[in-house]
Scaffold this motif. Structure first.
Motif, PDB file in Angstrom:
ATOM      1  N   THR A  78     -23.365  10.042  15.796  1.00  0.00           N
ATOM      2  CA  THR A  78     -24.600  10.376  16.512  1.00  0.00           C
ATOM      3  C   THR A  78     -25.844   9.768  15.875  1.00  0.00           C
ATOM      4  O   THR A  78     -26.949   9.961  16.378  1.00  0.00           O
ATOM      5  N   GLY A  79     -25.678   9.074  14.761  1.00  0.00           N
ATOM      6  CA  GLY A  79     -26.819   8.420  14.132  1.00  0.00           C
ATOM      7  C   GLY A  79     -27.432   9.174  12.969  1.00  0.00           C
ATOM      8  O   GLY A  79     -28.586   8.926  12.615  1.00  0.00           O
ATOM      9  N   LEU A  80     -26.686  10.060  12.334  1.00  0.00           N
ATOM     10  CA  LEU A  80     -27.228  10.806  11.200  1.00  0.00           C
ATOM     11  C   LEU A  80     -27.578   9.895  10.028  1.00  0.00           C
ATOM     12  O   LEU A  80     -28.589  10.096   9.356  1.00  0.00           O
ATOM     13  N   VAL A  81     -26.760   8.877   9.800  1.00  0.00           N
ATOM     14  CA  VAL A  81     -27.057   7.929   8.727  1.00  0.00           C
ATOM     15  C   VAL A  81     -28.313   7.124   9.067  1.00  0.00           C
ATOM     16  O   VAL A  81     -29.168   6.886   8.213  1.00  0.00           O
ATOM     17  N   ALA A  82     -28.451   6.739  10.324  1.00  0.00           N
ATOM     18  CA  ALA A  82     -29.645   5.991  10.739  1.00  0.00           C
ATOM     19  C   ALA A  82     -30.917   6.801  10.517  1.00  0.00           C
ATOM     20  O   ALA A  82     -31.951   6.250  10.133  1.00  0.00           O
ATOM     21  N   ALA A  83     -30.856   8.089  10.771  1.00  0.00           N
ATOM     22  CA  ALA A  83     -32.037   8.930  10.559  1.00  0.00           C
ATOM     23  C   ALA A  83     -32.442   8.926   9.089  1.00  0.00           C
ATOM     24  O   ALA A  83     -33.643   8.859   8.760  1.00  0.00           O
ATOM     25  N   GLU A  84     -31.451   8.983   8.203  1.00  0.00           N
ATOM     26  CA  GLU A  84     -31.755   8.940   6.763  1.00  0.00           C
ATOM     27  C   GLU A  84     -32.274   7.562   6.358  1.00  0.00           C
ATOM     28  O   GLU A  84     -33.208   7.450   5.562  1.00  0.00           O
ATOM     29  N   LEU A  85     -31.675   6.507   6.894  1.00  0.00           N
ATOM     30  CA  LEU A  85     -32.138   5.156   6.585  1.00  0.00           C
ATOM     31  C   LEU A  85     -33.569   4.933   7.059  1.00  0.00           C
ATOM     32  O   LEU A  85     -34.407   4.385   6.332  1.00  0.00           O
ATOM     33  N   HIS A  86     -33.849   5.344   8.277  1.00  0.00           N
ATOM     34  CA  HIS A  86     -35.178   5.151   8.842  1.00  0.00           C
ATOM     35  C   HIS A  86     -36.231   5.893   8.030  1.00  0.00           C
ATOM     36  O   HIS A  86     -37.349   5.390   7.827  1.00  0.00           O
ATOM     37  N   ALA A  87     -35.891   7.080   7.550  1.00  0.00           N
ATOM     38  CA  ALA A  87     -36.839   7.863   6.758  1.00  0.00           C
ATOM     39  C   ALA A  87     -37.185   7.184   5.441  1.00  0.00           C
ATOM     40  O   ALA A  87     -38.230   7.459   4.850  1.00  0.00           O
ATOM     41  N   ARG A  88     -36.330   6.268   4.986  1.00  0.00           N
ATOM     42  CA  ARG A  88     -36.570   5.552   3.740  1.00  0.00           C
ATOM     43  C   ARG A  88     -37.085   4.134   3.976  1.00  0.00           C
ATOM     44  O   ARG A  88     -37.136   3.326   3.060  1.00  0.00           O
ATOM     45  N   GLY A  89     -37.442   3.821   5.209  1.00  0.00           N
ATOM     46  CA  GLY A  89     -38.076   2.547   5.502  1.00  0.00           C
ATOM     47  C   GLY A  89     -37.156   1.440   5.963  1.00  0.00           C
ATOM     48  O   GLY A  89     -37.597   0.302   6.157  1.00  0.00           O
ATOM     49  N   PHE A  90     -35.856   1.734   6.164  1.00  0.00           N
ATOM     50  CA  PHE A  90     -34.934   0.733   6.702  1.00  0.00           C
ATOM     51  C   PHE A  90     -35.105   0.682   8.222  1.00  0.00           C
ATOM     52  O   PHE A  90     -34.967   1.707   8.901  1.00  0.00           O
ATOM     53  N   LEU A  91     -35.382  -0.495   8.731  1.00  0.00           N
ATOM     54  CA  LEU A  91     -35.710  -0.630  10.150  1.00  0.00           C
ATOM     55  C   LEU A  91     -34.732  -1.501  10.933  1.00  0.00           C
ATOM     56  O   LEU A  91     -34.639  -1.366  12.152  1.00  0.00           O
ATOM     57  N   GLN A  92     -34.027  -2.395  10.245  1.00  0.00           N
ATOM     58  CA  GLN A  92     -33.100  -3.305  10.930  1.00  0.00           C
ATOM     59  C   GLN A  92     -31.698  -2.690  10.931  1.00  0.00           C
ATOM     60  O   GLN A  92     -30.846  -3.043  10.120  1.00  0.00           O
ATOM     61  N   LEU A  93     -31.494  -1.767  11.846  1.00  0.00           N
ATOM     62  CA  LEU A  93     -30.272  -0.966  11.858  1.00  0.00           C
ATOM     63  C   LEU A  93     -29.370  -1.346  13.025  1.00  0.00           C
ATOM     64  O   LEU A  93     -29.813  -1.398  14.174  1.00  0.00           O
ATOM     65  N   HIS A  94     -28.108  -1.580  12.721  1.00  0.00           N
ATOM     66  CA  HIS A  94     -27.086  -1.856  13.724  1.00  0.00           C
ATOM     67  C   HIS A  94     -25.968  -0.836  13.538  1.00  0.00           C
ATOM     68  O   HIS A  94     -25.667  -0.440  12.406  1.00  0.00           O
ATOM     69  N   GLY A  95     -25.349  -0.422  14.625  1.00  0.00           N
ATOM     70  CA  GLY A  95     -24.307   0.582  14.526  1.00  0.00           C
ATOM     71  C   GLY A  95     -23.116   0.273  15.409  1.00  0.00           C
ATOM     72  O   GLY A  95     -23.253  -0.354  16.467  1.00  0.00           O
ATOM     73  N   VAL A  96     -21.936   0.712  14.957  1.00  0.00           N
ATOM     74  CA  VAL A  96     -20.725   0.624  15.773  1.00  0.00           C
ATOM     75  C   VAL A  96     -19.994   1.958  15.681  1.00  0.00           C
ATOM     76  O   VAL A  96     -20.047   2.640  14.662  1.00  0.00           O
ATOM     77  N   ASP A  97     -19.312   2.308  16.759  1.00  0.00           N
ATOM     78  CA  ASP A  97     -18.502   3.529  16.769  1.00  0.00           C
ATOM     79  C   ASP A  97     -17.425   3.381  17.839  1.00  0.00           C
ATOM     80  O   ASP A  97     -17.587   2.614  18.797  1.00  0.00           O
TER      81      ASP A  97
END
Length: 242
Positions: A78-97
């Motif tokens: 559901t993107g829980l890791v992305a939420a943590e990454l975004h909060a730390r300034g990571f913006l170039q996020l790609h995901g697969v599931d």
């Protein structure tokens, strides 16, 4: 499961217990699809900290500014890791599931630049060799999910010198898988495919003892073909049971 409204700790525990008992990939993906709408509130009730801990580890190890790093979140759910990454300034996020329903939930967060349906282990990742500065896989390394044989695929899409951060469970039901994973990682290290950096967290206050869960967190650096003889670990991991 959406019709059950999720929410209660006992229901969340029951769902996780049922999930851990499924070793068939098709059944597990079906389970995740039914669980997708309630997943976030259930794992919040269980105080699931693996995404935050994995991202903390990655943030400490990854050089350079976070906004410049291209990150792949494998089995993104559901993107829980992305939420943590975004909060730390990571913006170039790609995901697969492998679950379309989970990807729908992840897409609704609006944090990923690109999301793809991919069942790792049955098909390659939809990226070229050496695409990402870092690859994370959190919560998917267990029986009936991502097989140990798929680890080289994580390395394939990681840039030489990039990082791969992964977690696996250390509870009794996952010990056979964890042993196979350890053997696969050792083999890749001996072949010079990667260098182990750290294994900083193997327990702590989460999860509740009644669940008999544990977490192994490991960060590794991909070697370039030119430096494939660099197989010494900076620090050997501390494999401990919870």
């Amino acid at each position: 499961m959406a019709q059950e409204q999720g929410g209660s700790l006992s229901e969340a525990r029951a769902r996780v217990g049922a999930l851990h008992g499924i070793t068939d990939l098709g059944r597990k993906l079906h389970f995740y699809g039914r669980w997708a709408a309630d997943y976030d509130q259930d794992v919040a009730a269980l105080r699931y900290r693996a995404p935050r801990l994995a991202v903390d580890c990655l943030t400490q190890a990854l050089p350079g500014p976070p906004h410049a790093a291209r990150i792949l979140d494998v089995a993104c759910g559901t993107g829980l890791v992305a939420a943590e990454l975004h909060a730390r300034g990571f913006l170039q996020l790609h995901g697969v599931d492998g679950s379309p329903e989970m990807l729908d939930q992840a897409r609704a967060r609006g944090l990923y630049q690109h999301l793809s349906l991919c069942i790792l282990g049955q098909e390659p990742l939809p990226s070229s060799e050496g695409t990402f500065d870092a690859v994370l896989i959190v919560g998917a390394l267990s029986d009936g999910q991502v097989p140990c044989s798929a680890i080289p695929e994580l390395l394939r899409v990681t840039k030489p010198g990039g990082l791969v951060c992964l977690t696996t469970r250390t509870n009794p039901s996952n010990l056979r898988y964890k042993e196979a994973l350890e053997a696969a990682l050792d083999g890749l290290e001996q072949a010079g495919a990667w260098q182990r950096l750290s294994a900083p967290w193997t327990g702590g206050n989460w999860p509740p003892p009644s669940l008999r869960w544990g977490l192994e967190l490991l960060t590794m650096m991909a070697s370039s073909p030119a430096s494939s003889t660099c197989t010494e670990s900076r620090r050997r991991p501390r494999w401990r049971e919870s």
